[in-house]
Design an enzyme around this catalytic site. Structure first.
Site, PDB file in Angstrom:
ATOM      1  N   SER A 213      -7.589   3.948   5.528  1.00  0.00           N
ATOM      2  CA  SER A 213      -7.060   2.811   6.288  1.00  0.00           C
ATOM      3  C   SER A 213      -5.587   2.945   6.639  1.00  0.00           C
ATOM      4  O   SER A 213      -5.072   2.161   7.425  1.00  0.00           O
ATOM      5  CB  SER A 213      -7.273   1.505   5.515  1.00  0.00           C
ATOM      6  OG  SER A 213      -6.398   1.417   4.414  1.00  0.00           O
TER       7      SER A 213
ATOM      8  N   LYS B 113      -1.247  -1.163   1.589  1.00  0.00           N
ATOM      9  CA  LYS B 113      -1.272  -1.701   2.947  1.00  0.00           C
ATOM     10  C   LYS B 113       0.152  -2.061   3.362  1.00  0.00           C
ATOM     11  O   LYS B 113       1.069  -2.113   2.537  1.00  0.00           O
ATOM     12  CB  LYS B 113      -2.130  -2.981   3.011  1.00  0.00           C
ATOM     13  CG  LYS B 113      -3.614  -2.796   2.714  1.00  0.00           C
ATOM     14  CD  LYS B 113      -4.327  -2.109   3.849  1.00  0.00           C
ATOM     15  CE  LYS B 113      -5.829  -2.010   3.570  1.00  0.00           C
ATOM     16  NZ  LYS B 113      -6.142  -1.073   2.480  1.00  0.00           N
TER      17      LYS B 113
END
Length: 202
Positions: A123, A160
């Site tokens: 991701s 993230k």
């Protein structure tokens, strides 16, 4: 202690190979040393290793098959434990527990890292963080909007980019194939640390 420059060329090459492996967290077997240098048997590798230990250039931990280590660590290098996994995707359990230790140059990192985590998932590929990378984590509970963080969500870790809004926190992936993580009010959430660089093992 013997000086590296006084070593025979082949022994110096064996020392350089072993230092590189040990600094990367691997302790090669005699068979692996023999294979790396094309020795006909492990005996030749053993003689080189025993001589390097006798010279104080390596240390041998008794009773361990792969018990070689660098004497007193390595000057200027930072010992960093790999403490488990961090998701670059849906959060995963961290598997916290000392897995291995690497000696790394602190200049590789933007901040001084406290530990390493192995990335699992894709991701964060647009930020150059790939599956299998070891990411350095600077332990802190504070982070600014836009920083890349290791966050704990419902007891599991993810890496993230942090987005702080007036009423909500979002954890943004850097791959359009993944959806942001919306942190709900009252949800178990904490910043574990800041991403400060990575190690890619070839």
């Amino acid at each position: 202690m013997n000086d590296d420059d006084s070593l025979p060329p082949q022994r110096a090459a064996v020392l350089a190979f072993l230092r590189g492996e040990l600094m990367a967290g691997r302790s090669p077997s005699l068979a692996e040393v023999a294979a790396a240098f094309g020795f006909a048997s492990r005996n030749a590798a053993r003689k080189h290793v025993q001589a390097l230990v006798a010279d104080g250039l390596l240390e041998q931990v008794r009773g361990r098959m792969r018990g070689l280590r660098l004497p007193g660590g390595a000057a200027g290098l930072l010992p960093l434990a790999v403490l488990g996994r961090v998701a670059a995707g849906p959060p995963v359990g961290a598997d916290i527990g000392l897995d291995r230790q690497l000696w790394l140059d602190p200049r590789m990192f933007s901040l001084r890292p406290n530990y390493l985590l192995q990335v699992e998932g894709d991701s964060m590929v647009d930020d150059g963080i790939l599956d299998g990378d070891l990411v350095g984590v600077h332990r802190t509970p504070e982070a600014r909007d836009g920083q890349t963080v290791v966050a704990r969500v419902d007891g599991e870790l993810t890496i993230k980019r942090l987005q702080r809004g007036a009423r909500r926190i979002r954890l943004l992936p850097r791959n359009p194939a993944h959806a942001p993580i919306e942190v709900r009010a009252g949800q178990d959430f904490a910043i574990e640390g800041l991403f400060c660089g990575l190690v890619r093992r070839g």
